[in-house]
Write a protein that holds these residues in place. Structure first.
Motif, PDB file in Angstrom:
ATOM      1  N   GLU A   1     -33.516 -47.785  51.366  1.00  0.00           N
ATOM      2  CA  GLU A   1     -34.185 -48.301  52.562  1.00  0.00           C
ATOM      3  C   GLU A   1     -34.458 -49.795  52.405  1.00  0.00           C
TER       4      GLU A   1
ATOM      5  N   HIS B   1     -40.030 -47.289  55.679  1.00  0.00           N
ATOM      6  CA  HIS B   1     -39.402 -46.088  55.101  1.00  0.00           C
ATOM      7  C   HIS B   1     -39.390 -46.187  53.579  1.00  0.00           C
TER       8      HIS B   1
ATOM      9  N   GLU C   1     -36.230 -43.089  63.144  1.00  0.00           N
ATOM     10  CA  GLU C   1     -34.798 -43.383  63.017  1.00  0.00           C
ATOM     11  C   GLU C   1     -34.027 -43.297  64.327  1.00  0.00           C
TER      12      GLU C   1
ATOM     13  N   ILE D   1     -40.091 -40.521  58.933  1.00  0.00           N
ATOM     14  CA  ILE D   1     -38.915 -41.394  59.008  1.00  0.00           C
ATOM     15  C   ILE D   1     -37.999 -40.980  60.166  1.00  0.00           C
TER      16      ILE D   1
ATOM     17  N   GLU E   1     -37.413 -50.040  58.342  1.00  0.00           N
ATOM     18  CA  GLU E   1     -36.758 -49.684  57.071  1.00  0.00           C
ATOM     19  C   GLU E   1     -37.665 -50.026  55.891  1.00  0.00           C
TER      20      GLU E   1
HETATM   21 FE   LIG Z   1     -34.561 -45.816  57.293  1.00  0.00          FE
END
Ligand SMILES: [Fe+2]
Ligand SMILES: [Fe+2]
Lengths: 313, 121
Positions: A45, A78, A158, A154, A75
């Motif tokens: 990530e 994450h 996403e 997540i 990200e």
């Molecule tokens: Fe991600």
């Protein structure tokens, strides 16, 4: 209680889909496998922010720039959820970061490919995040509680990543001749690396397949890859583009798309560190870490000073 | 236990040697302290544990929690507490700890059979 008994009880819990939590007894190998997988996932990530980060200052409009920044920020988040999940297994954050920087820990090879044009931002969102989502949706049901919960969080974030990527390509696909060419070129370059994200073929595995037995993974690499191909092969029609695989063809007997063989040589080369950007990515991570050292130290010094201040008062 | 995972999955990038060290061999640690984060998603609801993060002090923990856990308006209030201040029950003793409640069915409304006329009670 003998460890044999503990292992049996552990497996019973897994078989009944009862989640394993940080303080529960678990086999050493289960702890290690999860630590390794979750920390690598976290690294992916974080390193994954780099190819896209290069394009923030060159985004074609303010809207696209805001979208790109929001995605990259996700990200980073994450990475944090996953590092925190790995820490519940006893691995320190510092150790994980050190392992990444020393090259001991790996991250997804996909991020060792360069993002050459603006169209790559669309292709990455659609194909790379798309492939990651297949895996991550499965992992929302993984047996280790903190990992599963991180994945739920997540996955919620996403879907915007993939949608913005596809939408961005859709705009290009309806644009000028040059824009259409950029779009096709990006798809051509990202298609095969995206397929490689699912890892080696199932037949290369040994039969000590504990990840499935322990329900860390719930589908095999080839199952997920097929699911991905079936999805993308349909979606690309909307773009009016093609996938760079002459063998791609609907197979009515299997009810799946057939597709060509991945270049496994390339796959292993990139894993071993010989991809186009391996060195650059690691250098960028190390540089960011080193340049941020004074901030970390200053914040710590400030906190220490405040603490002693309150005690004295 | 001598089991090794040989299968190479996505997210488990193949490389002999990585991730095989015992998890407790690191130190000394210079990480910022760990904080647990609790979020009230909307007025009137309880704060709920959402995860953890590192921060040098409470103020930074709240700011980081805002950036990480409420980017899409998931919260109206944040609590942070340093993880070391939490005391947790031991899962290995869960049996004894919760056993007293196991045989008290009469604590549930469904234990009582009432005639239809008053069964909404
Ligand atoms: Fe991600
Ligand atoms: Fe993403």
């Amino acid at each position: 209680m003998s460890s044999h008994n503990l292992e049996e009880q552990f497996q019973q819990k897994i078989d009944q889909d009862i989640k394993i939590e940080p303080k529960d007894w678990m086999p050493d190998a289960y702890r290690k496998t999860n630590t390794r997988q979750i920390s690598q996932h976290a690294h992916s990530e974080v390193v994954g922010m780099l190819p896209e980060g290069n394009w923030i200052s060159r985004a074609p409009s303010l809207k696209r720039k805001a979208i790109l920044i929001a995605k990259i920020q996700d990200e980073g988040g994450h990475g944090l959820y996953l590092y925190a999940a790995a820490e519940t297994l006893g691995q320190s954050r510092e150790q994980m970061i050190n392992d990444l920087h020393s090259g001991k820990a790996k991250y997804s090879s996909i991020f060792n490919y360069p993002a050459l044009t603006w169209a790559d931002m669309g292709a990455i969102g659609w194909l790379v995040d798309g492939a990651a989502i297949m895996n991550q949706v499965m992992l929302t049901r993984t047996s280790y509680g903190p990992y599963a919960r991180a994945m739920v969080r997540i996955c919620k974030e996403e879907s915007f990543h993939q949608r913005q990527g596809f939408e961005s390509l859709l705009v290009l696909s309806k644009g000028s001749e040059e824009q259409r060419a950029l779009c096709q070129d990006a798809i051509n370059r990202w298609w095969w690396p995206a397929l490689m994200m699912f890892g080696p073929r199932d037949q290369e595995s040994t039969n000590s397949d504990m990840s499935l037995k322990w329900r860390i993974k719930r589908k095999t690499n080839d199952e997920l890859r097929q699911q991905f191909v079936d999805m993308i092969a349909e979606q690309i029609k909307v773009l009016g583009m093609t996938l760079p695989d002459p063998a791609l063809q609907w197979n009515a007997t299997r009810n799946h798309y057939d597709f060509g063989e991945i270049n496994w040589d390339e796959f292993w080369q990139v894993v071993k560190g010989n991809g186009p950007c391996n060195k650059e990515r690691l250098e960028a991570r190390k540089k960011a870490w080193e340049k941020g050292a004074w901030v970390r130290e200053a914040a710590q010094a400030y906190a220490n000073k405040k603490n002693t201040g309150t005690k004295a008062a | 236990m001598k089991q090794f995972i040989k299968k190479l999955y996505y997210g488990d990038i193949p490389d002999a040697g990585s991730g095989t060290t015992p998890s407790n061999d690191q130190q000394p640690r210079t990480d910022w302290p760990l904080w647990e984060v609790f979020i009230r998603s909307k007025q009137g609801l309880d704060h709920k544990h959402v995860g953890s993060l590192h921060a040098s002090d409470a103020q930074m923990a709240i700011e980081n929690a805002r950036d990480v856990y409420t980017r899409r308006q998931e919260g109206v209030s944040i609590w942070v507490v340093e993880s070391k201040h939490l005391t947790a029950s031991n899962p290995a003793e869960a049996g004894e700890l919760f056993e007293p409640a196991a045989d008290k069915v009469y604590r549930h409304p469904t234990f009582y059979n009432l005639p239809d006329q008053v069964n909404y009670m």
